[in-house]
Design an enzyme around this catalytic site. Structure first.
Site, PDB file in Angstrom:
ATOM      1  N   THR A  17      98.028  37.418  64.633  1.00 51.25           N
ATOM      2  CA  THR A  17      98.117  38.054  65.953  1.00 51.25           C
ATOM      3  C   THR A  17      98.618  37.113  67.032  1.00 51.25           C
ATOM      4  O   THR A  17      99.349  37.522  67.929  1.00 51.25           O
ATOM      5  CB  THR A  17      96.707  38.571  66.352  1.00 51.25           C
ATOM      6  OG1 THR A  17      96.323  39.561  65.415  1.00 51.25           O
ATOM      7  CG2 THR A  17      96.691  39.172  67.737  1.00 51.25           C
ATOM      8  N   ASP A  61     101.116  38.591  58.343  1.00 46.20           N
ATOM      9  CA  ASP A  61      99.818  39.102  58.755  1.00 46.20           C
ATOM     10  C   ASP A  61      98.875  38.555  57.678  1.00 46.20           C
ATOM     11  O   ASP A  61      99.180  38.651  56.481  1.00 46.20           O
ATOM     12  CB  ASP A  61      99.820  40.636  58.733  1.00 46.20           C
ATOM     13  CG  ASP A  61      98.524  41.195  59.278  1.00 46.20           C
ATOM     14  OD1 ASP A  61      98.557  41.925  60.271  1.00 46.20           O
ATOM     15  OD2 ASP A  61      97.448  40.888  58.699  1.00 46.20           O
ATOM     16  N   SER A  63      96.454  39.474  56.170  1.00 42.77           N
ATOM     17  CA  SER A  63      96.010  40.373  55.097  1.00 42.77           C
ATOM     18  C   SER A  63      96.924  40.256  53.887  1.00 42.77           C
ATOM     19  O   SER A  63      96.559  40.651  52.790  1.00 42.77           O
ATOM     20  CB  SER A  63      96.003  41.818  55.586  1.00 42.77           C
ATOM     21  OG  SER A  63      95.152  41.909  56.694  1.00 42.77           O
ATOM     22  N   ASP A  94      92.097  37.620  60.040  1.00 33.79           N
ATOM     23  CA  ASP A  94      91.469  38.467  59.021  1.00 33.79           C
ATOM     24  C   ASP A  94      91.037  37.697  57.776  1.00 33.79           C
ATOM     25  O   ASP A  94      89.955  37.942  57.238  1.00 33.79           O
ATOM     26  CB  ASP A  94      92.412  39.612  58.623  1.00 33.79           C
ATOM     27  CG  ASP A  94      92.549  40.656  59.729  1.00 33.79           C
ATOM     28  OD1 ASP A  94      91.723  40.636  60.663  1.00 33.79           O
ATOM     29  OD2 ASP A  94      93.470  41.487  59.656  1.00 33.79           O
ATOM     30  N   GLN A 281      74.876  39.470  50.298  1.00 36.61           N
ATOM     31  CA  GLN A 281      75.663  40.248  51.259  1.00 36.61           C
ATOM     32  C   GLN A 281      75.201  39.970  52.691  1.00 36.61           C
ATOM     33  O   GLN A 281      75.893  40.313  53.641  1.00 36.61           O
ATOM     34  CB  GLN A 281      75.485  41.751  50.993  1.00 36.61           C
ATOM     35  CG  GLN A 281      76.079  42.223  49.689  1.00 36.61           C
ATOM     36  CD  GLN A 281      75.716  43.677  49.366  1.00 36.61           C
ATOM     37  OE1 GLN A 281      75.257  44.426  50.223  1.00 36.61           O
ATOM     38  NE2 GLN A 281      75.922  44.069  48.130  1.00 36.61           N
ATOM     39  N   CYS A 282      74.013  39.363  52.830  1.00 33.64           N
ATOM     40  CA  CYS A 282      73.501  39.064  54.173  1.00 33.64           C
ATOM     41  C   CYS A 282      74.364  37.997  54.812  1.00 33.64           C
ATOM     42  O   CYS A 282      74.847  37.090  54.153  1.00 33.64           O
ATOM     43  CB  CYS A 282      72.063  38.565  54.120  1.00 33.64           C
ATOM     44  SG  CYS A 282      70.918  39.808  53.562  1.00 33.64           S
TER      45      CYS A 282
END
Ligand code: ASP
Length: 345
Positions: A17, A61, A63, A94, A281-282
């Site tokens: 960006t 980008d 991604s 990202d 996942q925390c």
């Protein structure tokens, strides 16, 4: 670094960006050229350093970033390592934490800073966060101690007033300027009225010589479990013939369903000598297999604890370890050990 000489910093522009402009037809943001960045940053001339730049031919980008691009970025650093005192890499937010994690393992014996940054708004935008991020990253990359040597000697990520260890941070916010956090390790530096570096938190000086290691195994699956996950699907995914490693994203302190079908899928993949690493996942905290009955089963099955590593660090570390054809026991050993400060021992 010679006395009284301005530090030489190389700015490596990969995309993101920070340098994007809005496409008049589609209205979406697309990568733009490097001159756009410098044209919007006249302040760069006032920074106490000599600044050169290197831009990717195809701006990305993030991604679209792949391990081949990690090698490309790391090779730019390697090829120019002697010529510069520090490196600032402009990268999309990202997947920035994946790239910083990967480079932390690929570059060993670093005695110079490699600082990644980007922004949430393009540099040409009135309210952009790009300028502060970029200017302070360059300042941090130029910082030298009393011995004239760089203060920071590792792969870092600078964003919104904080400098993080590259393999400890993760993107947490798609809206606010504070896009990153380092949940299990404090920031290495803060930018306020003063630029304050917490030297005790930095990696100690490495006496190994600098080298680039590009061996990465990419046949890895990251499996995010959820309530109701179908054991048949897990079996199906884990039966992929070229699979070499699995990162299991689990609940809480490393818990997963302990149904016979789910465990059978995990046991079957481990029986093929494929390491399975358990990451929570925390956002904060660590895996403690055995704290609950549901994680005892994983422990018994031979699942390896990834402790308090981020998912990005665990993935990059597994690619790096398996890139060296390490077996399950070696992966188990190194996953518990800090190679670049990525895990608390
Ligand atoms: N999609 C962009 C990228 O990662 C987002 C950003 O740079 O903030 O390249």
């Amino acid at each position: 670094m010679k006395e009284n000489k301005l530090p030489k910093i190389l700015l490596i522009y990969t995309g993101g960006t920070i340098g994007m402009v809005r496409d008049e037809v589609s209205g979406g943001l697309r990568p733009f050229d490097f001159d756009n960045i410098l044209a919007n940053l006249p302040e760069a001339r006032s920074i106490h350093c000599t600044l050169d730049s290197y831009a990717f031919d195809h701006l990305l980008d993030s991604s679209n970033i792949s391990p081949a691009n990690w090698v490309e970025i790391a090779s730019v650093v390697r090829d120019r390592y002697e010529a510069y005192d520090g490196f600032v890499v402009l990268h999309g937010t990202d997947t920035m934490a994946y790239t910083t994690s990967a480079l932390s393992f690929m570059l060993s014996g670093l005695s110079k800073p490699v600082i990644f940054t980007g922004s949430q708004l393009p540099i040409g935008h009135l309210r952009t966060d790009a300028k502060e991020n970029l200017i302070t990253s360059i300042e941090l990359a130029s910082l030298t101690g009393e011995d004239g040597q760089p203060v920071v000697r590792e792969v870092c990520l600078y964003f919104q007033h904080e400098l993080y260890r590259g393999n400890r941070c993760t993107k947490i916010n798609a809206e606010q300027f504070s896009a990153f956090a380092s949940p299990n390790y404090p920031p290495l530096a803060h930018s306020g009225v003063h630029l304050t570096v917490d030297k005790d938190l930095l990696l100690p000086r490495s006496y190994a010589s600098f080298s680039l290691d590009t061996h990465l195994e990419t046949e890895i699956l990251m499996l995010h479990i959820f309530p109701g996950i179908r054991a048949e699907m897990v079996h199906y995914l884990l039966d992929y013939p070229d699979l070499r490693g699995v990162i299991l994203l689990t609940f809480g302190s490393g818990n997963a369903p302990d149904s016979a079908e789910f465990l059978a899928a995990i046991e079957r993949v481990i029986a093929r000598d494929i390491p399975v690493v358990n990451i929570t996942q925390c956002i904060k905290g660590a895996v403690h297999q055995g704290d609950y009955q549901v994680s005892e089963s994983l422990l018994r099955a031979g699942v390896i604890s990834g402790r308090d590593m981020t998912k990005e660090a665990a993935l990059a570390k597994m690619m790096h370890l398996l890139g060296h054809h390490y077996g399950v026991d070696e992966v188990r050993h190194y996953m518990q050990k800090s190679l670049r400060g990525e895990v608390s021992e």
